[in-house]
Design an enzyme around this catalytic site. Structure first.
Site, PDB file in Angstrom:
ATOM      1  N   LYS A 110       0.845  -1.206   0.000  1.00  0.00           N
ATOM      2  CA  LYS A 110       0.000   0.000   0.000  1.00  0.00           C
ATOM      3  C   LYS A 110       0.881   1.257   0.000  1.00  0.00           C
ATOM      4  O   LYS A 110       0.622   2.212  -0.724  1.00  0.00           O
ATOM      5  CB  LYS A 110      -0.948  -0.033   1.210  1.00  0.00           C
ATOM      6  CG  LYS A 110      -2.025  -1.099   1.049  1.00  0.00           C
ATOM      7  CD  LYS A 110      -2.785  -1.422   2.335  1.00  0.00           C
ATOM      8  CE  LYS A 110      -3.730  -2.608   2.066  1.00  0.00           C
ATOM      9  NZ  LYS A 110      -4.387  -3.124   3.269  1.00  0.00           N
ATOM     10  N   GLN A 120      -4.425  -1.860   9.600  1.00  0.00           N
ATOM     11  CA  GLN A 120      -4.348  -3.163   8.942  1.00  0.00           C
ATOM     12  C   GLN A 120      -4.886  -4.271   9.845  1.00  0.00           C
ATOM     13  O   GLN A 120      -4.469  -4.407  10.989  1.00  0.00           O
ATOM     14  CB  GLN A 120      -2.869  -3.459   8.562  1.00  0.00           C
ATOM     15  CG  GLN A 120      -2.675  -4.738   7.789  1.00  0.00           C
ATOM     16  CD  GLN A 120      -3.323  -4.694   6.404  1.00  0.00           C
ATOM     17  OE1 GLN A 120      -3.173  -3.746   5.650  1.00  0.00           O
ATOM     18  NE2 GLN A 120      -4.060  -5.753   6.067  1.00  0.00           N
ATOM     19  N   ASP A 124     -10.703   2.708   4.186  1.00  0.00           N
ATOM     20  CA  ASP A 124     -10.877   1.256   4.122  1.00  0.00           C
ATOM     21  C   ASP A 124     -12.369   0.891   4.086  1.00  0.00           C
ATOM     22  O   ASP A 124     -12.726  -0.253   3.801  1.00  0.00           O
ATOM     23  CB  ASP A 124     -10.219   0.629   5.360  1.00  0.00           C
ATOM     24  CG  ASP A 124      -9.644  -0.743   5.082  1.00  0.00           C
ATOM     25  OD1 ASP A 124      -9.532  -1.105   3.903  1.00  0.00           O
ATOM     26  OD2 ASP A 124      -9.314  -1.453   6.055  1.00  0.00           O
TER      27      ASP A 124
END
Ligand code: NAP
Length: 292
Positions: free
Chosen positions: A51, A95, A118
């Site tokens: 990412k 994450q 997200d």
């Protein structure tokens, strides 16, 4: 002939489009995503690096904070509160998976809805339900929609069967397909581990989205001839013929299903690359929202 949907190529196009848009911005005003990793889970280490590298390729800022495994929930919240309040940070991603002593749901919900790139907090999911385009859709399901759009697979009026009901993939994929619009407007069925006679349901799918985390689970007898098959699964299986002794396969038995599908995503190289591309797209959107 079956169309093989090339996720690498489509994700590459999206990344290039973002690079062109971002490179037109002054250096000191570019979108910034802040990635937070807790612990050293090897898959998380590699996902976060991917990412950050992709952000750099586009010309966005990709910052990473790594916290030790023993970090408390309160310490993680303290960091997120700072990032929520920092105007130079436009997108925040924590994450998953988090260590067992932390709540993923509370963590996702702590991120400001304006920075939730997200798409996993309650406000973001609620905005999808409300057809409110100011929200962020979860990256893997919105990657699926983008793959369908860019291969011109029409979903309106079609029967989409989603196999799996996770917050990350199955539920938001079903919600996106239910929205109004040219690449939505589908009739949607969601299946899970309690669904009875699964093959009789999946065989009704014009478009089958498989997201269950079981290697090559979807076999030929579960798919209607001519269906579009989107394989979200990423499963590592033993393969003595490979140097590493393993290889990646999806949730669909590709060799069996590919010949009867009208279009199919391979694993790897299908849905996988889209997730990071859509995260970057969401980050640019968050940057735009921050300027309104
Ligand atoms: P998950 O949270 O484990 O959810 C799996 C879902 O599949 C659950 O809803 C479960 O039903 C259902 N299921 C499990 N076994 C089943 C069975 N035998 N029959 C019918 N349904 C069954 O997984 P996930 O996070 O959604 O991920 C799914 C797969 O996608 C994994 O392989 C993951 O690695 C992959 N993935 C890929 C990407 C990408 O970027 N390509 C992103 C995320 C995930 P219940 O709810 O009843 O338990």
């Amino acid at each position: 002939m079956t169309t093989i949907i090339d996720g690498n190529a489509i994700a590459g196009q999206i990344i290039e489009e973002l690079r062109v848009e971002v490179s037109a911005l002054p250096e000191n005003e570019r979108p910034c995503i802040h990635l937070v990793r807790v612990g050293e889970d090897p898959a998380s280490v590699s996902y976060v690096k991917k990412k950050q590298d992709t952000a750099a390729k586009i010309g966005m800022k990709g910052l990473v904070t790594v916290l030790p495994e023993a970090t408390t929930q309160a310490e993680l919240f303290a960091l997120l509160a700072k990032l929520n309040a920092d105007p130079s940070v436009h997108g925040i991603l924590v994450q998953a998976p988090l260590p067992k002593h932390m709540s993923e749901r509370e963590t996702f919900n702590f991120i400001s809805p304006k920075k939730d790139v997200d798409g996993l907090n309650a406000a973001s999911v609620g905005k999808i339900v409300q057809d409110d385009e100011s929200g962020f859709a979860s990256c893997t399901p919105s990657g699926i929609v983008e793959l369908l759009k860019r291969t011109n697979v029409k979903t309106a009026g079609k029967h989409v069967v989603v196999l799996g009901r996770s917050l990350l993939v199955g539920k938001p994929a079903a919600l996106l397909m239910l929205q109004k619009g040219p690449f939505a407007d589908a009739t949607v069925t969601v299946c899970h581990s309690r669904t009875q006679d699964l093959p009789s349901v999946t065989r009704q799918a014009d478009i089958l989205i498989a997201a269950i985390g079981k290697p090559r689970f979807v076999t030929r007898n579960m798919v209607k001839e001519g269906a579009v098959v989107i394989d979200v699964g990423i499963n590592r299986i033993a393969d003595a013929s490979r140097k590493t002794g393993t290889r990646l396969v999806g949730d669909v038995d590709y060799d069996e299903v590919m010949p009867i599908a009208s279009a199919i995503t391979p694993v790897p190289g299908g849905v996988g690359p889209m997730t990071v591309a859509m995260l970057m797209k969401n980050t640019l959107k968050a940057w735009k929202i921050s300027r309104c």
